[in-house]
Structures are given as structure tokens and as C-alpha cells.
Design a protein around this motif. Structure first.
Motif, mmCIF file in Angstrom:
data_model
loop_
_atom_site.group_PDB
_atom_site.id
_atom_site.type_symbol
_atom_site.label_atom_id
_atom_site.label_comp_id
_atom_site.label_asym_id
_atom_site.label_seq_id
_atom_site.Cartn_x
_atom_site.Cartn_y
_atom_site.Cartn_z
ATOM 1 N N GLY A 364 110.546 33.896 12.510
ATOM 2 C CA GLY A 364 109.708 34.009 13.693
ATOM 3 C C GLY A 364 108.840 35.249 13.652
ATOM 4 N N LEU A 365 107.739 35.203 14.390
ATOM 5 C CA LEU A 365 106.790 36.321 14.387
ATOM 6 C C LEU A 365 107.408 37.610 14.899
ATOM 7 C CD1 LEU A 365 103.414 34.820 15.675
ATOM 8 C CD2 LEU A 365 103.864 35.793 13.423
ATOM 9 N N TRP A 366 108.322 37.517 15.865
ATOM 10 C CA TRP A 366 108.796 38.729 16.540
ATOM 11 C C TRP A 366 110.195 39.156 16.096
ATOM 12 C CZ3 TRP A 366 104.149 38.870 17.572
ATOM 13 C CH2 TRP A 366 103.466 37.870 18.250
ATOM 14 N N GLN A 367 110.710 38.578 15.019
ATOM 15 C CA GLN A 367 112.010 39.015 14.525
ATOM 16 C C GLN A 367 111.891 40.433 13.988
ATOM 17 O OE1 GLN A 367 112.812 34.957 12.397
ATOM 18 N NE2 GLN A 367 114.798 35.965 12.604
ATOM 19 N N GLU A 368 112.646 41.351 14.597
ATOM 20 C CA GLU A 368 112.460 42.772 14.297
ATOM 21 C C GLU A 368 112.710 43.099 12.825
ATOM 22 O OE1 GLU A 368 114.378 41.553 16.676
ATOM 23 O OE2 GLU A 368 114.126 42.617 18.575
ATOM 24 N N TRP A 369 113.749 42.518 12.246
ATOM 25 C CA TRP A 369 114.060 42.845 10.855
ATOM 26 C C TRP A 369 112.967 42.345 9.925
ATOM 27 C CZ3 TRP A 369 115.189 39.685 6.585
ATOM 28 C CH2 TRP A 369 115.239 38.314 6.853
ATOM 29 N N TRP A 370 112.339 41.224 10.301
ATOM 30 C CA TRP A 370 111.274 40.676 9.461
ATOM 31 C C TRP A 370 110.000 41.508 9.595
ATOM 32 C CZ3 TRP A 370 110.886 38.441 5.224
ATOM 33 C CH2 TRP A 370 109.755 37.729 4.829
ATOM 34 N N LEU A 371 109.697 41.955 10.806
ATOM 35 C CA LEU A 371 108.570 42.869 10.988
ATOM 36 C C LEU A 371 108.815 44.168 10.224
ATOM 37 C CD1 LEU A 371 107.872 42.426 14.807
ATOM 38 C CD2 LEU A 371 106.436 41.634 12.925
ATOM 39 N N GLY A 372 110.063 44.666 10.271
ATOM 40 C CA GLY A 372 110.403 45.888 9.553
ATOM 41 C C GLY A 372 110.190 45.743 8.051
ATOM 42 N N LEU A 373 110.516 44.584 7.513
ATOM 43 C CA LEU A 373 110.282 44.369 6.081
ATOM 44 C C LEU A 373 108.790 44.354 5.757
ATOM 45 C CD1 LEU A 373 112.959 41.749 4.995
ATOM 46 C CD2 LEU A 373 112.603 44.021 4.026
ATOM 47 N N GLY A 374 107.993 43.820 6.659
ATOM 48 C CA GLY A 374 106.549 43.864 6.446
ATOM 49 C C GLY A 374 106.035 45.291 6.392
ATOM 50 N N VAL A 375 106.562 46.140 7.281
ATOM 51 C CA VAL A 375 106.189 47.555 7.259
ATOM 52 C C VAL A 375 106.663 48.208 5.969
ATOM 53 C CG1 VAL A 375 106.511 49.768 8.421
ATOM 54 C CG2 VAL A 375 106.208 47.695 9.764
ATOM 55 N N LEU A 376 107.853 47.838 5.499
ATOM 56 C CA LEU A 376 108.354 48.401 4.252
ATOM 57 C C LEU A 376 107.436 48.060 3.090
ATOM 58 C CD1 LEU A 376 110.614 49.930 2.789
ATOM 59 C CD2 LEU A 376 111.811 47.738 2.527
ATOM 60 N N VAL A 377 106.901 46.857 3.052
ATOM 61 C CA VAL A 377 105.935 46.479 2.020
ATOM 62 C C VAL A 377 104.705 47.384 2.081
ATOM 63 C CG1 VAL A 377 104.328 44.671 1.285
ATOM 64 C CG2 VAL A 377 106.701 44.087 1.807
ATOM 65 N N ALA A 378 104.196 47.626 3.290
ATOM 66 C CA ALA A 378 103.036 48.510 3.434
ATOM 67 C C ALA A 378 103.359 49.922 2.978
ATOM 68 C CB ALA A 378 102.564 48.514 4.889
ATOM 69 N N MET A 379 104.552 50.397 3.276
ATOM 70 C CA MET A 379 104.969 51.735 2.841
ATOM 71 C C MET A 379 105.041 51.809 1.319
ATOM 72 S SD MET A 379 107.934 52.285 5.708
ATOM 73 C CE MET A 379 108.572 53.833 5.039
ATOM 74 N N LEU A 380 105.615 50.786 0.695
ATOM 75 C CA LEU A 380 105.721 50.773 -0.767
ATOM 76 C C LEU A 380 104.344 50.723 -1.415
ATOM 77 C CD1 LEU A 380 108.732 48.356 -1.371
ATOM 78 C CD2 LEU A 380 108.685 50.843 -1.576
ATOM 79 N N ALA A 381 103.439 49.967 -0.818
ATOM 80 C CA ALA A 381 102.084 49.909 -1.365
ATOM 81 C C ALA A 381 101.416 51.280 -1.316
ATOM 82 C CB ALA A 381 101.260 48.875 -0.597
ATOM 83 N N ALA A 382 101.605 51.993 -0.205
ATOM 84 C CA ALA A 382 101.020 53.328 -0.087
ATOM 85 C C ALA A 382 101.636 54.295 -1.084
ATOM 86 C CB ALA A 382 101.211 53.843 1.343
ATOM 87 N N LEU A 383 102.947 54.255 -1.243
ATOM 88 C CA LEU A 383 103.617 55.127 -2.203
ATOM 89 C C LEU A 383 103.180 54.829 -3.627
ATOM 90 C CD1 LEU A 383 107.372 55.469 -1.119
ATOM 91 C CD2 LEU A 383 105.669 57.285 -1.329
ATOM 92 N N THR A 384 103.093 53.561 -3.953
ATOM 93 C CA THR A 384 102.718 53.157 -5.311
ATOM 94 C C THR A 384 101.291 53.569 -5.617
ATOM 95 O OG1 THR A 384 104.239 51.286 -5.204
ATOM 96 C CG2 THR A 384 102.513 51.191 -6.870
ATOM 97 N N ARG A 385 100.425 53.387 -4.650
ATOM 98 C CA ARG A 385 99.021 53.760 -4.834
ATOM 99 C C ARG A 385 98.876 55.249 -5.095
ATOM 100 N NH1 ARG A 385 94.198 52.709 -0.364
ATOM 101 N NH2 ARG A 385 92.487 53.623 -1.586
#
Length: 397
Positions: A364-385
């Protein structure tokens, strides 16, 4: 210059990297808290850069519209835990701070975090492979030692959910670790272990995700500008036209025959989608209100298991346009990494495509753990860059 904030953010990210494989194994729901706590700790790094203005505007407008829609939503929360609007209001600044902290972190400490994550995820892949071969024996033994005995089918179901986490983040975990100096072969145990566990525990989507990630990553690598822009348009169109696609299948007479040919879990999803599309037709512009999906049982169980249809059902055309705008703007930003770090854009695109895939059939769109994983992807992209790895890029095929 003594960059205290950068070092502090780097230290927090080392903790995040160490916790990620552990949470992925024992409790993926913990990803609702991990980036939130990281965002709170890195709050001094909160910053909205000029290039961030449009994305932040879309997010704020979506949040305001969500609150407005609570006026007519049949979902009437009485506690904070059940109030999606309140939780999203709290999550937005915390998750944004977590992303800003990843961009602000000292690159040397960021490299340590990426190496820790790479080795940790490779280790998790080995553990998942072992669990697949033994029927979740290790997981059941740990659960019994710390809590109570657990039924084998429940243990395997829980480990099947773990494979979604690995399938989502392994491309960036592997690339980030390699750019930070870790061996490239760390990707192998991640993928193999995840694949074995997904097959053994009946998780179809993570296996499909490997194929989708490969296709999208190759597309963006071969044609960076065209590939990244095309992915943004595909994501936007998904949110705008998914209900119309369901209705077109029904009108053409192929929807029900297709549903009848699928296994039960997929057939149930198609039932949810059909029920949701009927409800969308009653309130196309404004939707039924934030989190209204929870009130339509048994026609819809918790949510429609499709992010685009859920956006339409709850927030109407307005919400669908805002979701399309967010994904279109976010994926278009991948073009800013082209020429600077040739592998970052395609691998980030691969992870984004997996997130969209899982959101289209599972969460679901508002599942907190799933939103958190999306943020983790963005964090990893920033770190990798942020990793200066010219040698790695030059060695790339």
C-alpha cells in the motif's frame, strides 16, 4: 576545515548501514523507524536546495490534499497509529532530513557505511540461501530461542517478505560498496540467496524484480538521457492511466479470462482492482478520502495492492496527478548524474523500477515500512553518488 556536521551524518549512516541487513532479516517493519530516527539525528542537515523546490512543493501539496480529503473519508482514526495523515505529516520532514544527511555526509565515512552495507547484504544473501535449503531452520531456531516456537509456514512467509527488501536495494548496495572499494562479487550472494529464498518461499515478485531491474538498468546505461526520461514518463503514466487500463481490459472482454487463468493470489489482486475501479467511478475528482481503502472490506483487503489505483481511489484525479508529478520529477533528476558517475543513474533507475513494481502488485502507498525503504533507496543513491571512484568507472564495460 573540520566538518563536524558531515562527520556526524557519516556516523549516523554507518549505524543505518549496520542495522539494514539485521532489520531485513528479523523485522522489515522496522524500516518504518530506521530512516525516521536517522532523520531526527541528522535534522541539522535539513536543507531544501533550489533543485529540490518542485519536488518538495508536490509533496507538500499532496500532504495538504490528504488532510483535506479526511473531511469526507469514511476512515475515522481515533488514535495516532491509525491516522495516516498525521503519520505522513511527521514522516515528511524526518525522511527528508535522512536524505539530506546522506547528501551531507563526509564521503570517507560514507564509504565505510557503504562497505558495511555491502558485506552485510552479502551475508544476508548467504543466510537466505541457507534458509531456502533448510526450510527456514535458522529463523525458526532463533525465534524459538528469543520468543516462542513459530510454525514453519509462518517462518517461511516472513522470510519471503525479506526477499522483497533484498530485491529492492541490492543493486545500489552492491554498486555503492564497489565504488567504496569493496569487491564486486558481493552482488552474487545477494542475488543468488534472494532468488533461492524467493523461489522456495513462494515470492514471485522479487524474482520478476531481478529481470525488471536488469532491463531498466541496461536501458538507462545504453541511452542515459532518453532512458531516464522514458522511465519518468512511464511512472507518470502508470499513476495517471492504471484505472483506465483495467476498464479497457474489462470492456475488451479479456479481464475476467485473464483473472481465471492466474493463481489465487494474483486473481485476488485483480478482484481488488476491479472493485476499486468501480468505486473510483463514483468520486473521480476528489476520491473517497485518505486511507478509505481500509473501509471497503471484503471487496478490498486493506488496500488495492496497486499504488496508482489506491491514489485514484483515495485521492482522486488530484492525487493521481500529484503522484505522477512526484515520480516524473524524481526520475528526471537521474539525468543530473549522467557523465558524472555513469553507473549511478542506471542502478538507481533499476531500484526505482523495482519499487514501482512492488507498489503495483504488493504494498500500500501509506505503509510506513515501505515508505521507509523508499527513503533508504534515496539515501543509498546519494551516498553512492558522493563516492569518488574514477577507477571503478573507467573499468566498467
Amino acid at each position: 576545515m573540520n566538518d563536524r556536521l558531515g562527520k556526524w551524518c557519516g556516523g549516523v549512516l554507518i549505524w543505518v548501514a549496520a542495522m539494514t541487513p539485521l532489520l531485513a532479516y528479523v523485522g522489515p517493519l522496522g524500516f518504518a523507524l530506521l530512516p525516521a530516527i536517522a532523520g531526527l539525528l541528522m535534522a541539522p542537515a535539513f536543507w531544501i536546495r533550489p533543485e529540490d523546490h518542485r519536488i518538495m512543493l508536490v509533496l507538500v501539496l499532496a500532504l495538504v490534499w490528504g488532510w483535506i480529503s479526511m473531511v469526507w473519508s469514511p476512515q475515522r482514526p481515533t488514535e495516532f497509529e491509525d491516522n495516516a495523515a498525521a503519520k505522513l505529516t511527521l514522516a515528511l520532514p524526518l525522511f527528508w532530513s535522512a536524505w539530506c544527511g546522506a547528501r551531507r555526509a563526509d564521503p570517507r565515512l560514507g564509504a565505510i557505511a557503504l562497505r558495511i552495507l555491502g558485506y552485510g547484504m552479502a551475508g544476508l544473501g548467504l543466510i537466505l540461501g541457507f534458509e531456502a535449503l533448510t526450510g527456514a531452520a535458522l529463523y525458526r531456531a532463533i525465534h524459538e530461542a528469543l520468543y516462542e516456537p513459530i510454525r514453519p509456514d509462518i517462518a517461511m512467509r516472513n522470510l519471503g517478505r525479506d526477499t522483497f527488501v533484498v530485491a529492492l536495494i541490492w543493486p545500489l548496495a552492491a554498486l555503492g560498496a564497489a565504488r567504496a572499494g569493496a569487491p564486486r562479487w558481493l552482488a552474487a550472494p545477494m542475488v543468488i540467496g534472494m532468488g533461492l529464498a524467493a523461489h522456495r518461499f513462494g515470492s514471485d515478485a522479487p524474482l520478476l524484480a531481478v529481470v525488471v531491474a536488469g532491463i531498466v538498468g541496461w536501458m538507462v546505461w545504453r541511452s542515459p538521457l532518453k532512458g531516464a526520461n522514458s522511465l519518468g514518463w512511464v511512472a507518470a503514466c502508470f499513476f495517471l492511466f492504471m484505472p483506465a487500463l483495467v476498464m479497457a481490459g474489462q470492456a475488451a472482454g479479456i479481464y475476467q479470462p485473464l483473472r481465471a487463468s492466474l493463481q489465487l493470489s494474483w486473481a485476488e489482486r485483480m478482484d481488488f482492482w476491479a472493485a476499486a475501479v468501480d468505486l473510483i467511478g463514483q468520486h473521480r475528482l476528489r476520491g473517497w478520502g485518505l486511507d478509505a481503502s481500509r473501509t471497503f472490506s471484503p471487496q478490498i483487503r486493506l488496500h488495492p495492492h496497486n499504488g496508482a489505483i489506491q491514489a485514484w481511489l483515495e485521492l482522486g484525479l488530484v492525487g493521481a496527478f500529484l503522484a505522477a508529478g512526484f515520480w516524473g520529477l524524481s526520475l528526471r533528476r537521474l539525468t543530473t548524474t549522467i557523465g558524472e558517475a555513469s553507473w549511478v543513474a542506471p542502478v538507481t533507475a533499476a531500484c526505482a523500477s523495482v519499487y514501482l513494481l512492488f507498489g503495483a502488485v504488493n504494498f500500500g502507498l501509506w505503509q510506513e515500512w515501505w515508505l521507509g525503504l523508499g527513503v533508504l533507496v534515496a539515501m543509498l543513491a546519494a551516498l553512492t553518488r558522493a563516492q569518488p571512484s574514477a577507477a571503478f568507472e573507467q573499468a566498467a564495460p
